[in-house]
Design an enzyme around this catalytic site. Structure first.
Site, PDB file in Angstrom:
ATOM      1  CG  MET A 181      -2.334   3.671   5.483  1.00 24.16           C
ATOM      2  SD  MET A 181      -1.057   4.521   6.425  1.00 24.16           S
ATOM      3  CE  MET A 181      -1.789   6.131   6.620  1.00 24.16           C
ATOM      4  CE1 TYR A 222       0.425   1.887   4.206  1.00 26.32           C
ATOM      5  CE2 TYR A 222       0.725  -0.464   4.548  1.00 26.32           C
ATOM      6  CZ  TYR A 222       0.873   0.846   4.980  1.00 26.32           C
ATOM      7  OH  TYR A 222       1.467   1.115   6.183  1.00 26.32           O
ATOM      8  CB  CYS A 223       1.614   3.961  -1.653  1.00 26.06           C
ATOM      9  SG  CYS A 223       0.501   4.049  -3.079  1.00 26.06           S
ATOM     10  CG  HIS A 224      -1.193   9.519  -0.144  1.00 25.67           C
ATOM     11  ND1 HIS A 224      -1.633   9.871   1.107  1.00 25.67           N
ATOM     12  CD2 HIS A 224      -1.790  10.361  -1.016  1.00 25.67           C
ATOM     13  CE1 HIS A 224      -2.464  10.900   1.001  1.00 25.67           C
ATOM     14  NE2 HIS A 224      -2.576  11.219  -0.276  1.00 25.67           N
TER      15      HIS A 224
END
Length: 127
Positions: A112, A84-86
């Protein structure tokens, strides 16, 4: 100045591996959309990770995933990996990189916030 900034980012990355463990241990038994990941990887920058992350996640920035994945002891090519990331863009890039390296079970969790909403902690009786 740019070299100094890169050096600081590298130090933060290495520190996060030491602090949060370069192992597959999780604090809880969790499922993401019904699937139990062997590891949860936050592919954002060390600064973003330090500001807040999913419990049990390790930080390997997306542009270092090719080398950083080797630091996770016990991870196999068929292990389930949740990224995951932003927003989902960097985790999509990291997923492609890992697929190119032969990892078969890589999930792009996207943002996220989405991962946090869809990550369920399981008890011994039910999930």
């Amino acid at each position: 100045m740019k070299d100094l900034a890169m050096s600081a980012v590298l130090r933060l990355f290495l520190l996060s591996l030491l602090m949060f463990g370069a192992s597959l241990a999780h604090s809880a038994d969790v499922r993401f959309n019904g699937v139990k990941p062997a590891v949860i990887i936050d592919v954002r920058t060390p600064q973003e990770f330090a500001a807040g992350h999913v419990d049990g996640a390790v930080n390997i920035p997306y542009d270092q995933i090719d080398q950083g994945i080797a630091s996770l002891k016990g991870l196999k090519k068929d292990s389930t990996i949740l990224l995951y990331c932003h927003s989902g863009r960097r985790s999509a890039i990291a997923r492609e990189t890992l697929a190119d390296k032969g990892f078969k079970q890589v999930m792009n969790g996207g943002a996220m916030t989405s991962v946090m909403q869809n990550l369920k902690t399981c008890s011994a009786k039910a999930c």
